[in-house]
Design a protein around this motif. Sequence first.
Motif, PDB file in Angstrom:
ATOM      1  N   PRO A  70       0.827  -1.438   0.130  1.00 31.16           N
ATOM      2  CA  PRO A  70       0.239   0.078  -0.109  1.00 31.16           C
ATOM      3  C   PRO A  70       0.794   1.117  -0.010  1.00 31.16           C
ATOM      4  N   LEU A  71       0.221   2.415  -0.525  1.00 31.42           N
ATOM      5  CA  LEU A  71       0.986   3.559  -0.486  1.00 31.42           C
ATOM      6  C   LEU A  71       0.327   4.615   0.713  1.00 31.42           C
ATOM      7  N   LYS A  72       1.328   5.396   1.238  1.00 26.74           N
ATOM      8  CA  LYS A  72       0.922   6.126   2.254  1.00 26.74           C
ATOM      9  C   LYS A  72       1.337   7.505   2.413  1.00 26.74           C
ATOM     10  N   PRO A  73       0.608   8.589   1.910  1.00 25.63           N
ATOM     11  CA  PRO A  73       0.969   9.810   1.747  1.00 25.63           C
ATOM     12  C   PRO A  73       1.505  10.435   3.183  1.00 25.63           C
ATOM     13  N   LEU A  74       2.368  11.214   3.102  1.00 30.02           N
ATOM     14  CA  LEU A  74       3.001  11.999   4.246  1.00 30.02           C
ATOM     15  C   LEU A  74       3.243  13.428   3.740  1.00 30.02           C
ATOM     16  N   ILE A  75       2.115  14.292   4.291  1.00 34.47           N
ATOM     17  CA  ILE A  75       2.136  15.604   3.971  1.00 34.47           C
ATOM     18  C   ILE A  75       2.455  16.500   5.010  1.00 34.47           C
ATOM     19  N   ARG A  76       3.479  17.521   4.400  1.00 37.69           N
ATOM     20  CA  ARG A  76       3.901  18.655   5.472  1.00 37.69           C
ATOM     21  C   ARG A  76       3.766  20.046   4.695  1.00 37.69           C
ATOM     22  N   ASP A  77       3.366  20.935   5.549  1.00 41.27           N
ATOM     23  CA  ASP A  77       2.919  22.042   5.280  1.00 41.27           C
ATOM     24  C   ASP A  77       4.269  23.144   5.320  1.00 41.27           C
ATOM     25  N   CYS A  78       4.606  23.922   4.384  1.00 44.33           N
ATOM     26  CA  CYS A  78       5.706  24.816   4.485  1.00 44.33           C
ATOM     27  C   CYS A  78       5.170  26.245   4.603  1.00 44.33           C
ATOM     28  N   GLY A  79       3.793  26.585   3.878  1.00 44.19           N
ATOM     29  CA  GLY A  79       3.252  27.820   4.200  1.00 44.19           C
ATOM     30  C   GLY A  79       3.953  28.881   3.286  1.00 44.19           C
ATOM     31  N   GLY A  80       4.639  28.294   2.027  1.00 42.33           N
ATOM     32  CA  GLY A  80       5.188  29.208   1.019  1.00 42.33           C
ATOM     33  C   GLY A  80       6.689  29.580   1.731  1.00 42.33           C
ATOM     34  N   ARG A  81       7.314  28.958   2.496  1.00 38.51           N
ATOM     35  CA  ARG A  81       8.671  29.311   3.211  1.00 38.51           C
ATOM     36  C   ARG A  81       9.487  28.272   2.808  1.00 38.51           C
ATOM     37  N   VAL A  82      10.743  28.676   2.224  1.00 38.13           N
ATOM     38  CA  VAL A  82      11.447  27.888   1.740  1.00 38.13           C
ATOM     39  C   VAL A  82      12.447  27.150   2.874  1.00 38.13           C
ATOM     40  N   ASN A  83      12.659  27.943   3.721  1.00 37.02           N
ATOM     41  CA  ASN A  83      13.406  27.240   4.874  1.00 37.02           C
ATOM     42  C   ASN A  83      12.570  26.259   5.644  1.00 37.02           C
ATOM     43  N   VAL A  84      11.260  26.563   5.605  1.00 34.03           N
ATOM     44  CA  VAL A  84      10.534  25.379   6.192  1.00 34.03           C
ATOM     45  C   VAL A  84      10.275  24.209   5.552  1.00 34.03           C
ATOM     46  N   ALA A  85      10.464  24.059   4.134  1.00 36.49           N
ATOM     47  CA  ALA A  85      10.366  23.351   3.094  1.00 36.49           C
ATOM     48  C   ALA A  85      11.647  22.387   3.397  1.00 36.49           C
ATOM     49  N   VAL A  86      12.711  22.847   3.523  1.00 34.62           N
ATOM     50  CA  VAL A  86      14.035  22.431   3.635  1.00 34.62           C
ATOM     51  C   VAL A  86      14.016  21.572   4.857  1.00 34.62           C
ATOM     52  N   SER A  87      13.496  22.268   6.049  1.00 32.87           N
ATOM     53  CA  SER A  87      13.458  21.592   7.286  1.00 32.87           C
ATOM     54  C   SER A  87      12.720  20.175   7.166  1.00 32.87           C
ATOM     55  N   HIS A  88      11.531  20.315   6.525  1.00 30.81           N
ATOM     56  CA  HIS A  88      10.582  19.011   6.318  1.00 30.81           C
ATOM     57  C   HIS A  88      11.474  18.038   5.510  1.00 30.81           C
ATOM     58  N   TYR A  89      12.069  18.410   4.405  1.00 31.71           N
ATOM     59  CA  TYR A  89      12.934  17.342   3.764  1.00 31.71           C
ATOM     60  C   TYR A  89      14.012  16.777   4.554  1.00 31.71           C
ATOM     61  N   MET A  90      14.518  17.420   5.490  1.00 30.50           N
ATOM     62  CA  MET A  90      15.822  17.108   6.294  1.00 30.50           C
ATOM     63  C   MET A  90      15.005  15.971   7.191  1.00 30.50           C
ATOM     64  N   GLY A  91      13.793  15.920   7.767  1.00 34.17           N
ATOM     65  CA  GLY A  91      13.201  15.088   8.506  1.00 34.17           C
ATOM     66  C   GLY A  91      12.863  13.847   7.721  1.00 34.17           C
ATOM     67  N   PHE A  92      12.347  14.148   6.318  1.00 36.62           N
ATOM     68  CA  PHE A  92      12.092  13.110   5.273  1.00 36.62           C
ATOM     69  C   PHE A  92      13.445  12.090   4.993  1.00 36.62           C
ATOM     70  N   ARG A  93      14.491  12.657   4.802  1.00 29.67           N
ATOM     71  CA  ARG A  93      15.744  11.798   4.571  1.00 29.67           C
ATOM     72  C   ARG A  93      16.192  11.123   5.704  1.00 29.67           C
ATOM     73  N   GLU A  94      15.849  11.504   6.997  1.00 27.78           N
ATOM     74  CA  GLU A  94      16.199  10.572   7.913  1.00 27.78           C
ATOM     75  C   GLU A  94      15.345   9.348   8.101  1.00 27.78           C
ATOM     76  N   MET A  95      14.307   9.283   7.299  1.00 22.82           N
ATOM     77  CA  MET A  95      13.201   8.197   7.706  1.00 22.82           C
ATOM     78  C   MET A  95      14.085   6.571   7.163  1.00 22.82           C
ATOM     79  N   LYS A  96      13.427   5.624   7.766  1.00 22.24           N
ATOM     80  CA  LYS A  96      14.027   4.303   7.593  1.00 22.24           C
ATOM     81  C   LYS A  96      12.825   3.556   7.216  1.00 22.24           C
ATOM     82  N   PRO A  97      12.694   2.925   5.865  1.00 18.61           N
ATOM     83  CA  PRO A  97      13.496   3.129   4.879  1.00 18.61           C
ATOM     84  C   PRO A  97      13.437   4.560   4.113  1.00 18.61           C
TER      85      PRO A  97
END
Length: 402
Positions: A70-97
Motif C-alpha cells: 500500500p501507498l501512504k501519503p506523508l504531507i507537510r505544510d511549508c506555508g510558502g517558506r523555503v526554509n520550512v520546506a528544507v526543514s521538512h525535507y531533512m526530516g524525510f531523508r532521515e526516515m528508515k527506509p
Amino acid sequence: MKRLSISLTAVFILTLCLFVSSYAKKPKEIVIPCIIDISGPYAPITAPAFSGFSDACEYVNQRGGIKGVPLKPLIRDCGGRVNVAVSHYMGFREMKPKPLTLFISVSAEGEALKQRIVEDNLVAMSVPGGTTIYPPANTFGLYPLYQDMFGGFMDWVVENWDFNKMGRNPRIAILTWDTTFGRAILTPEVDDYAKKKNIDIVDKVLFSVRDLDVTTQLIRIKMKKPDWVYTNIAVDGVAAIAKSAQGIRYDLKLGGCTVLDWSAIMLAGKLLNGTTLLYTFKSWDDVNDPGIKLLTKWFKEKKRKPTDRTLVYQLAWANVLTMQEVISKAVDKVGWDKLDGAAVKIQMEKLKDFSPLGLTYYSFSPRKHAPGKGYIAQIKDEKIIPITGWRELPDLRPAEHR
C-alpha cells in the motif's frame, strides 16, 4: 591506532551504506512524502493536494497498491517558506527506509531542494519554475515548463491573427509576479520565439505576490496598446489583475496557463470570462470525460469541499498514479532488494505519453524532464472550456539543455 582507524572506516562505510541503501525486502508500505503549501499565499490552489493524495492513494490501494504494497501519503505544510520546506525535507531523508520519491508544489522550494534530492538519490515531481527542472537531475515536471506553455499560447495567437488584415504583428504585454514562478517566462528563449512568430512583446511588468491592486501597472501597460496581456500567476494575483482592470474600465484580453485555474475563478468570478489559457490537464468542466467522472465520483463520496476542485487536486492523482507505474516497473527490473531512486529514475525517463486517467500526458527522457503537451481553453460562464485538441508545445528550455 591502525586498528582504530580501520574500525572507524568500517563504521563510516556501514553508515553510508545504510543511508543510501535500497529496500532490503518487500516493504510493508511505500511512503510518498509531499511538501505542500497548505497555508500561505498559494494555499487556495495547492492545499487541495492534501485531499488529492489521500483519495488517490486510497484508490490505488483498493486495487492492490504497488504489487501488494500500500501507498501512504506523508504531507507537510511549508506555508510558502523555503526554509520550512528544507526543514521538512531533512526530516524525510532521515526516515528508515528512506523514501523513493518526493512531491513539491512550489517552484522556489523545488529549486532549493534540487541538489539535495540528487545527493540523497530520490526522484521528485515538482512544479517547473526557475532551475527546478534544468539542468536535468532527479526532478521531473508535473506539467510543461511555463515558457513552453507561453510558447503554445503564442502559437495559438498567430494561428488566429490575420496579418494582412491587421497590417501589423500581434502585441503581447507580460504582467507577472516577481517570484521564481512568475519570472519563469522571462527568458531569452521566449523572446527569441516571439520574434520567430512575429509577435511584439511590448512590455514586461512585475508585481509582488502580496499586491492586491495593480492599477498602476495596468495603466502603464494600457498605454502600450497590447492585444493580449499574458500572466504567469495564480489565485490572488489573477484576481488582482481582473479587479484592477475593472476599476479603470480596461477591457483587456487576458492570457495565462494551466495554473490559472478554478481557484482564481472562485476569487474573480465572471471578471475572468473570455480569458484564454494554455492548459495541460483535463478541465473539471469537461464533465463527460472518463477521468473527470472518476474524480467527481470520489469528490462526492469523500464529501470534498468545492474549494478542493483545483488543478493541484488533479496533480496529486497524476503523481500517485505515475509513481505506481514507474515503481512497479522498477521492481520488475531490479527487484525489491535493489529498488532505489536510481532505478525509479530510469523508469521515469522511459515514460512515453503515459496518461494517468487520461488527465494529462507524461513523456520524459534523460535530456528532457518536463512534459510537452497541452491545449487551448477559454473561460466561459466561469467554466474552463477546451477549444482545441491536444498539441505539442514548443521546446523553449535553455539551448544548452536540449
